[in-house]
Design an enzyme around this catalytic site. Sequence first.
Site, short mmCIF file in Angstrom:
data_model
loop_
_atom_site.label_atom_id
_atom_site.label_comp_id
_atom_site.label_asym_id
_atom_site.label_seq_id
_atom_site.Cartn_x
_atom_site.Cartn_y
_atom_site.Cartn_z
N THR A 12 2.98 -15.78 8.65
CA THR A 12 4.08 -15.22 7.88
C THR A 12 5.13 -16.31 7.65
OG1 THR A 12 3.78 -12.99 8.76
CG2 THR A 12 5.97 -13.54 7.91
N ALA A 110 -0.20 -8.93 -3.87
CA ALA A 110 1.19 -9.22 -4.24
C ALA A 110 1.46 -10.72 -4.24
CB ALA A 110 2.14 -8.51 -3.29
N ASP A 111 0.81 -11.46 -3.33
CA ASP A 111 1.01 -12.90 -3.28
C ASP A 111 0.54 -13.57 -4.56
OD1 ASP A 111 -1.56 -12.04 -2.56
OD2 ASP A 111 -1.97 -13.82 -1.35
N SER A 134 -5.58 -18.41 4.02
CA SER A 134 -6.81 -18.02 4.71
C SER A 134 -7.94 -17.84 3.70
CB SER A 134 -6.61 -16.74 5.51
OG SER A 134 -6.12 -15.70 4.70
N THR A 186 -19.94 -35.82 14.63
CA THR A 186 -19.94 -34.42 14.20
C THR A 186 -18.56 -33.97 13.73
OG1 THR A 186 -21.75 -33.90 15.72
CG2 THR A 186 -20.42 -32.05 14.91
#
Length: 271
Positions: A12, A110-111, A134, A186
């Site tokens: 947030t 909404a974003d 995300s 890796t």
Amino acid sequence: MLLAIDVRNTHTVVGLISGSGDHAKVVQQWRIRTEPEVTADELALTIDGLIGDDAERLTGASGLSTVPSVLHEVRVMLEQYWPNVPHVLIEPGVRTGIPLLVDNPKEVGADRIVNCLAAYHKYGTAAIVVDFGSSICVDVVSAKGEFLGGAIAPGVQVSSDAAAARSAALRRVELTRPRSVIGKNTVECMQAGAVFGFAGLVDGLVNRIRDDVDGFSGADVAVVATGHTAPLVLPDLRTVEHYDRHLTLDGLRLVFERNRANQRGKLKPAR
């Protein structure tokens, strides 16, 4: 002083914006972890601790949440702790000023809406907005300020974590830019796949939008990136022209101001 709250799935962002219109400026910004089961009281305690004495100077609040349960708690928090501060939450029925030319407008996050609104307002042209969260959202706004749709891909961190979780020989790694696209161990291999792979993904989507969508092949199209992980990939993006870390907060401010203007200069305080 406007309090802007941008709740996403994992984190947030809380911001304070001074001034309005062309004179508006984000003066403070904090990033905290999103807790899906957070209560209004916990939110108030956290936000009040962040903004400190500025809590007494709030003239408005605007918020969005991609987590429905948290949006409810944000509403309760504003009504209980700042009852005299007018507020707008981005949800169906709120005037955003951007037509949604999609099959089901209620499905659009909404974003994504406020990002496109802010990009169109800032650049005044058709725009492609890339939000690195995300999920990676690549959204399109027309030269008339219409939301045309977009593409959604898994985010950089989410994809890297998923690969580690589903593979016995891989582990979670810190996402930083590797020395080369050819990893020598890796960790570097996973970093190369994440950074250069997602740079290629975004460039590919932007180029395909330019090729396939009418009116987007010319130079008068702004390509804007935002989001917490954008700086990780920005040096390797060939199609993105602008980076705006405050794009979503600016969009929240625009929606607040638009709704305030529609009510003759004053929003009704929460009851």
